[in-house]
Scaffold this active site. Structure first.
Site, PDB file in Angstrom:
ATOM      1  N   CYS A   5      -2.203   9.695   2.372  1.00 41.34           N
ATOM      2  CA  CYS A   5      -1.736   9.093   1.112  1.00 41.34           C
ATOM      3  C   CYS A   5      -2.695   9.337  -0.046  1.00 41.34           C
ATOM      4  O   CYS A   5      -2.275   9.362  -1.195  1.00 41.34           O
ATOM      5  CB  CYS A   5      -1.515   7.596   1.294  1.00 41.34           C
ATOM      6  SG  CYS A   5      -2.989   6.740   1.858  1.00 41.34           S
TER       7      CYS A   5
ATOM      8  N   GLU B 180       0.884  -1.176   0.000  1.00 30.92           N
ATOM      9  CA  GLU B 180       0.000   0.000   0.000  1.00 30.92           C
ATOM     10  C   GLU B 180       0.917   1.219   0.000  1.00 30.92           C
ATOM     11  O   GLU B 180       1.445   1.596   1.041  1.00 30.92           O
ATOM     12  CB  GLU B 180      -0.898  -0.009   1.248  1.00 30.92           C
ATOM     13  CG  GLU B 180      -1.877  -1.166   1.304  1.00 30.92           C
ATOM     14  CD  GLU B 180      -3.060  -0.980   0.363  1.00 30.92           C
ATOM     15  OE1 GLU B 180      -3.294   0.159  -0.083  1.00 30.92           O
ATOM     16  OE2 GLU B 180      -3.746  -1.982   0.077  1.00 30.92           O
TER      17      GLU B 180
HETATM   18  P1  NAD Z   1       8.145   4.716   5.001  1.00 28.73           P
HETATM   19  O1  NAD Z   1       8.131   3.897   3.776  1.00 28.73           O
HETATM   20  O2  NAD Z   1       9.316   5.580   5.260  1.00 28.73           O
HETATM   21  O3  NAD Z   1       8.008   3.776   6.307  1.00 28.73           O
HETATM   22  C1  NAD Z   1       7.003   2.788   6.424  1.00 28.73           C
HETATM   23  C2  NAD Z   1       7.486   1.674   7.343  1.00 28.73           C
HETATM   24  O4  NAD Z   1       8.657   1.105   6.780  1.00 28.73           O
HETATM   25  C3  NAD Z   1       7.837   2.122   8.758  1.00 28.73           C
HETATM   26  O5  NAD Z   1       7.331   1.186   9.661  1.00 28.73           O
HETATM   27  C4  NAD Z   1       9.353   2.153   8.755  1.00 28.73           C
HETATM   28  O6  NAD Z   1       9.894   1.801  10.003  1.00 28.73           O
HETATM   29  C5  NAD Z   1       9.707   1.093   7.744  1.00 28.73           C
HETATM   30  N1  NAD Z   1      10.959   1.409   7.037  1.00 28.73           N
HETATM   31  C6  NAD Z   1      11.446   2.636   6.725  1.00 28.73           C
HETATM   32  N2  NAD Z   1      12.620   2.532   6.064  1.00 28.73           N
HETATM   33  C7  NAD Z   1      12.881   1.205   5.950  1.00 28.73           C
HETATM   34  C8  NAD Z   1      13.935   0.452   5.380  1.00 28.73           C
HETATM   35  N3  NAD Z   1      14.982   1.046   4.793  1.00 28.73           N
HETATM   36  N4  NAD Z   1      13.877  -0.895   5.462  1.00 28.73           N
HETATM   37  C9  NAD Z   1      12.837  -1.513   6.035  1.00 28.73           C
HETATM   38  N5  NAD Z   1      11.801  -0.843   6.606  1.00 28.73           N
HETATM   39  C10 NAD Z   1      11.817   0.489   6.569  1.00 28.73           C
HETATM   40  O7  NAD Z   1       6.785   5.547   4.974  1.00 28.73           O
HETATM   41  P2  NAD Z   1       6.284   6.645   5.997  1.00 28.73           P
HETATM   42  O8  NAD Z   1       7.148   7.851   5.878  1.00 28.73           O
HETATM   43  O9  NAD Z   1       6.103   6.034   7.339  1.00 28.73           O
HETATM   44  O10 NAD Z   1       4.827   6.955   5.396  1.00 28.73           O
HETATM   45  C11 NAD Z   1       4.625   7.826   4.328  1.00 28.73           C
HETATM   46  C12 NAD Z   1       4.433   7.078   3.039  1.00 28.73           C
HETATM   47  O11 NAD Z   1       3.457   6.065   3.194  1.00 28.73           O
HETATM   48  C13 NAD Z   1       3.915   7.983   1.935  1.00 28.73           C
HETATM   49  O12 NAD Z   1       4.534   7.651   0.732  1.00 28.73           O
HETATM   50  C14 NAD Z   1       2.434   7.655   1.895  1.00 28.73           C
HETATM   51  O13 NAD Z   1       1.812   7.947   0.665  1.00 28.73           O
HETATM   52  C15 NAD Z   1       2.457   6.198   2.187  1.00 28.73           C
HETATM   53  N6  NAD Z   1       1.182   5.744   2.709  1.00 28.73           N
HETATM   54  C16 NAD Z   1       0.419   4.926   1.956  1.00 28.73           C
HETATM   55  C17 NAD Z   1      -0.815   4.537   2.417  1.00 28.73           C
HETATM   56  C18 NAD Z   1      -1.713   3.615   1.631  1.00 28.73           C
HETATM   57  O14 NAD Z   1      -2.673   3.116   2.217  1.00 28.73           O
HETATM   58  N7  NAD Z   1      -1.458   3.371   0.379  1.00 28.73           N
HETATM   59  C19 NAD Z   1      -1.260   4.966   3.662  1.00 28.73           C
HETATM   60  C20 NAD Z   1      -0.435   5.791   4.395  1.00 28.73           C
HETATM   61  C21 NAD Z   1       0.788   6.181   3.923  1.00 28.73           C
END
Ligand code: NAD
Length: 431
Positions: A207, A173
């Protein structure tokens, strides 16, 4: 010279031209397949016999929805409770054991989830694990039976790469830039109310929020005063003191957003206060496509307006970019809304409103292409966390009936077999 290039280009061109969309076209292709089988029966019999010596029969069947096993759910920070609990409901309802990895960035919710939630769920089937990128990377080295990830496309690729090592299926997602087309045939005040509401909700950290508006210069002139009036009505003359406006999650995100305020020209808002992580509800105009605000997902209370001359140009603009998670079209003409819907692709679509489509449990929620894969919400959550096991149960008796399909084959046996299949309404093939 790439031997596949011409073929792949030709097929993509057909797809983009919309040829495969009309129901008649698809029905015609299926009729063609039927004719292929009918008209080449003997040829196929002969070639199957030469290759495999093969003939099979389908029987009545059922699907058994079974839990995958050990599921990993990784969540982001922007709706830290909703985006952990909603997938968790689906995973537990389907009978899986779950490892939940909340975002380390929304640290207060993370703490509550880690400390309180395990008291409410049987700990033999559920665990919360904590950590940031490094710990999550380590976690991902383990084998899971399903991974449900919500977050950025960048980390989505890391998750999918790790999952591929174990052939673990994933739901991703993700996010991206959600376009919002505003037609000239609109009431600007109604559009301004709806767009401002869902752009500035949660300080834009959503998002499915509209990332940018596409409209004509004339509509922009009408929309700007309407947006200004809406923003004042929603958040008062001093939005910073409004209890209805959220704050940016942390300093890093604040600084990223503050830099985006330098793109184009500020038409509304533009103020910021680092000590309060406050960014005013902002509208940018005269924005170039090459500027950072049009290159990255904004994820904040900033709304750029990009001018297009027509709905065709808007559609072309949208289709030139990655497929978004959500797409919005505003028009008093249902024809225009329908055109945007049918000539583009996105995870979800809403005509004449904001992200209301994702609030309905009867609709699946998920992305397509760069905005993700898989879907959930309501029944779709349950289905996502189940393996759909194709099953066939037969009686141990009535072996005489089976004799028909056993070799040695003869034309007479085959005729009887085909008649038997037809009377039972099976869409069975000989292949
Ligand atoms: P992110 O991808 O930075 O982090 C998401 C998760 O991944 C966190 O739990 C984090 O700890 C983990 N993570 C981060 N870096 C990592 C790595 N290098 N290796 C493994 N795990 C890692 O996202 P965010 O900043 O928390 O959220 C914002 C993003 O999420 C935006 O792009 C937004 O559009 C998206 N989002 C999508 C939805 C949806 O339903 N499609 C909903 C909410 C947010």
């Amino acid at each position: 010279m790439d031997p596949f290039e011409d073929t792949l280009r030709r097929l993509r061109e057909t797809f983009h031209a919309g040829r495969t969309r009309p129901a008649e076209f698809r029905a015609a292709q299926l009729r063609g397949l039927g004719r292929f089988l009918q008209e080449n029966k003997q040829l196929l019999h002969d070639s199957l016999a030469q290759d495999l010596h093969k003939a099979t029969q389908l029987d009545s069947a059922f699907i058994r929805k079974e839990p995958f096993g050990l599921v990993l759910i990784i969540a982001p920070w922007n709706y830290p409770l909703n985006l952990t609990l909603v997938p968790l409901v689906g995973a537990l309802a389907a009978g899986n054991c779950v490892v939940l990895k909340p975002s380390e960035i929304s640290k207060n919710v993370e703490k509550v989830l880690a400390e309180a939630l395990p008291r409410y769920v049987d700990q033999s089937c559920f665990a919360v694990v904590l950590g940031g990128p490094q710990e999550t990377g380590q976690l991902l080295e383990h084998r899971f039976d399903y991974i449900f990830f919500t977050g950025s496309p960048r980390v989505g690729k890391i998750v999918m790469t790790a999952a591929a090592k174990h052939l673990t299926p994933v739901t991703l997602e993700l996010g991206g830039k959600n376009p919002c087309y505003v037609d000239d045939n609109c009431d600007p005040q109604t559009v301004a109310n709806r767009v401002a509401w869902f752009r500035y909700f949660n300080a834009g950290q959503t998002c499915v929020a509209p990332d940018y508006v596409l409209c004509s210069p004339e509509m922009q002139e009408r929309l700007l005063p309407a947006l200004q009036s809406t923003i004042t009505r929603f958040y008062g003359d001093d939005p910073q003191s409004s209890p209805n406006l959220g704050r940016i999650i942390n300093q890093k995100q604040f600084q990223r957003l503050q830099a985006l305020l330098g793109c184009g020209r500020v038409a509304i808002g533009g103020q910021s206060d680092e000590s309060d992580r406050y960014i005013a509800p902002t509208v940018l105009v005269d924005v170039q496509e090459t500027e950072p605000v049009m290159q990255e997902e904004i994820f904040g209370p900033i709304l750029p307006i990009v001018n297009v001359r027509s709905v065709d140009e808007a559609i072309e603009f949208i289709n030139r970019r990655e497929k978004p998670l959500a797409l919005y079209a505003f028009s008093n003409s249902s024809q225009v809304v329908k055109r945007v819907l049918t000539q583009t692709s996105s995870g979800g679509f809403c005509g004449n409103d904001g992200f209301m489509h994702m609030t309905l449990a009867s609709l699946p929620f998920g992305g397509v292409g760069a905005s993700g894969m898989g879907r959930y919400h309501g029944k779709f959550s349950f289905d996502t966390f189940c393996h759909h096991r194709a099953c066939l149960l037969r009686s141990p008796g009535m072996e005489k009936l089976n004799a028909l399909r056993y070799p040695p084959q003869s034309p007479r046996r085959l005729r009887v077999l085909l008649v038997a299949m037809e009377t039972r309404g099976c869409s069975c093939t000989l292949l």
